[in-house]
Design a protein around this motif. Structure first.
Motif, short mmCIF file in Angstrom:
data_model
loop_
_atom_site.label_atom_id
_atom_site.label_comp_id
_atom_site.label_asym_id
_atom_site.label_seq_id
_atom_site.Cartn_x
_atom_site.Cartn_y
_atom_site.Cartn_z
N ASN A 36 0.56 -1.42 -0.05
CA ASN A 36 -0.43 -0.26 0.07
C ASN A 36 0.79 1.10 0.34
OD1 ASN A 36 -2.53 -1.11 -0.09
ND2 ASN A 36 -2.47 -1.18 2.03
N GLY A 37 2.21 1.16 -0.98
CA GLY A 37 2.78 2.22 -1.31
C GLY A 37 3.89 2.16 0.33
N ILE A 38 3.54 1.75 1.52
CA ILE A 38 4.97 1.76 2.66
C ILE A 38 5.45 0.10 2.50
CG2 ILE A 38 5.23 1.75 4.95
CD1 ILE A 38 3.11 4.26 5.10
N GLY A 39 7.11 0.46 2.74
CA GLY A 39 7.53 -0.79 2.69
C GLY A 39 8.20 -1.57 1.68
N GLU A 40 7.80 -1.07 0.32
CA GLU A 40 7.67 -2.84 -0.41
C GLU A 40 8.33 -3.12 -0.52
OE1 GLU A 40 7.59 -4.13 -3.96
OE2 GLU A 40 6.26 -2.57 -3.81
N GLU A 41 9.59 -3.50 -0.11
CA GLU A 41 10.68 -4.50 0.85
C GLU A 41 10.13 -5.73 1.85
OE1 GLU A 41 12.21 -1.18 2.80
OE2 GLU A 41 11.36 -1.39 0.51
N ILE A 42 9.21 -5.00 2.53
CA ILE A 42 9.04 -5.15 3.84
C ILE A 42 7.83 -6.54 3.29
CG2 ILE A 42 7.44 -5.23 6.24
CD1 ILE A 42 10.16 -3.58 5.94
N ALA A 43 7.66 -8.13 3.97
CA ALA A 43 6.66 -8.83 3.65
C ALA A 43 5.65 -9.07 4.66
CB ALA A 43 7.93 -10.34 4.73
N TRP A 44 4.81 -7.62 3.78
CA TRP A 44 3.19 -7.77 4.61
C TRP A 44 2.60 -9.62 4.64
CZ3 TRP A 44 3.21 -3.73 7.52
CH2 TRP A 44 4.31 -2.25 6.70
N VAL A 45 1.91 -9.66 5.46
CA VAL A 45 0.85 -10.51 4.99
C VAL A 45 -0.71 -9.40 5.62
CG1 VAL A 45 -0.47 -12.03 6.88
CG2 VAL A 45 2.37 -11.92 6.50
N LYS A 46 -1.73 -10.56 4.65
CA LYS A 46 -3.02 -10.13 4.88
C LYS A 46 -3.19 -10.68 5.87
CE LYS A 46 -4.52 -10.96 0.23
NZ LYS A 46 -5.12 -11.78 -0.46
N TRP A 47 -4.76 -9.72 6.56
CA TRP A 47 -4.86 -9.56 8.10
C TRP A 47 -5.80 -10.49 7.76
CZ3 TRP A 47 -4.95 -8.29 12.73
CH2 TRP A 47 -5.98 -8.73 13.62
#
Length: 199
Positions: A36-47
């Motif tokens: 969502n535009g913040i921290g492209e390199e972060i391993a984000w996870v869906k809620w």
């Protein structure tokens, strides 16, 4: 022929998108839609997957709630993208299950808006998804918005506090502590040298 017209239209469409790609950060959104535009390199996870993953990995949850249209959220994104904090944010993120909700993904349960539905807000949850209410922005200037962060450094400090609470050793942080100690030792040596010179 209709086929040729369609191919021409698609080519023009792709050229228009390419010309605006920098402004819209389409590359980033395409590469990591969960950022969502913040921290492209972060391993984000869906809620929807976060609690199960947190239980599996025995990690606390970092929950960022923001809106794409929100000015303060855009400022935070820009600050993060231009900040030296990105490297530290990535290093610390490995010890959390990282969730980044925006717009229609926002969580509306009361638990996730303990002092209001303002954005951006950063909450820390235990592995069961329960709010760790004590971890707020210590340097927050707005007393009524305890989970509002405008500075990457303040987010990093709260992340470190959560890890200390769980007694998690972060090698990257220890390296920083050693550097601090060396700097302090050098300062002490200089003070001693100056004292000796005065004598």
């Amino acid at each position: 022929s209709p086929h040729l017209i369609m191919r021409t239209f698609i080519t023009l469409y792709l050229l228009v998108i390419a010309s605006f790609a920098d402004d819209l950060n389409l590359k980033e959104v395409y590469q990591n839609p969960l950022s969502n535009g913040i921290g492209e390199e972060i391993a984000w996870v869906k809620w929807d997957d976060a609690i199960e993953k947190a239980l599996d990995e025995d990690k606390p949850i970092f929950l960022l709630i923001h809106k794409m249209s929100c000015h303060a959220c855009r400022v935070l994104k820009k600050t993060f993208s231009q900040s030296n904090a990105r490297k530290a944010f990535k290093a610390l993120s490995q010890y959390f299950i990282m969730v980044n909700t925006a717009d229609e993904d926002e969580l509306y349960e009361e638990e996730y808006s303990p002092d209001g539905k303002y954005v951006p807000r950063v909450l820390f949850l235990d592995k069961n998804g329960d709010l760790l209410a004590q971890f707020k922005n210590k340097k927050g200037v707005y007393k009524n918005y305890a989970y509002y962060y405008s500075s990457p450094a303040d987010i990093l400090n709260s992340m470190k506090d959560v890890l200390k609470h769980y007694k998690v050793e972060v090698p990257e942080l220890k390296r920083g502590d050693k550097l601090k100690k060396k700097t302090e030792e050098k300062k002490e040596l200089k003070k001693d040298e100056k004292k000796e010179e005065k004598k």
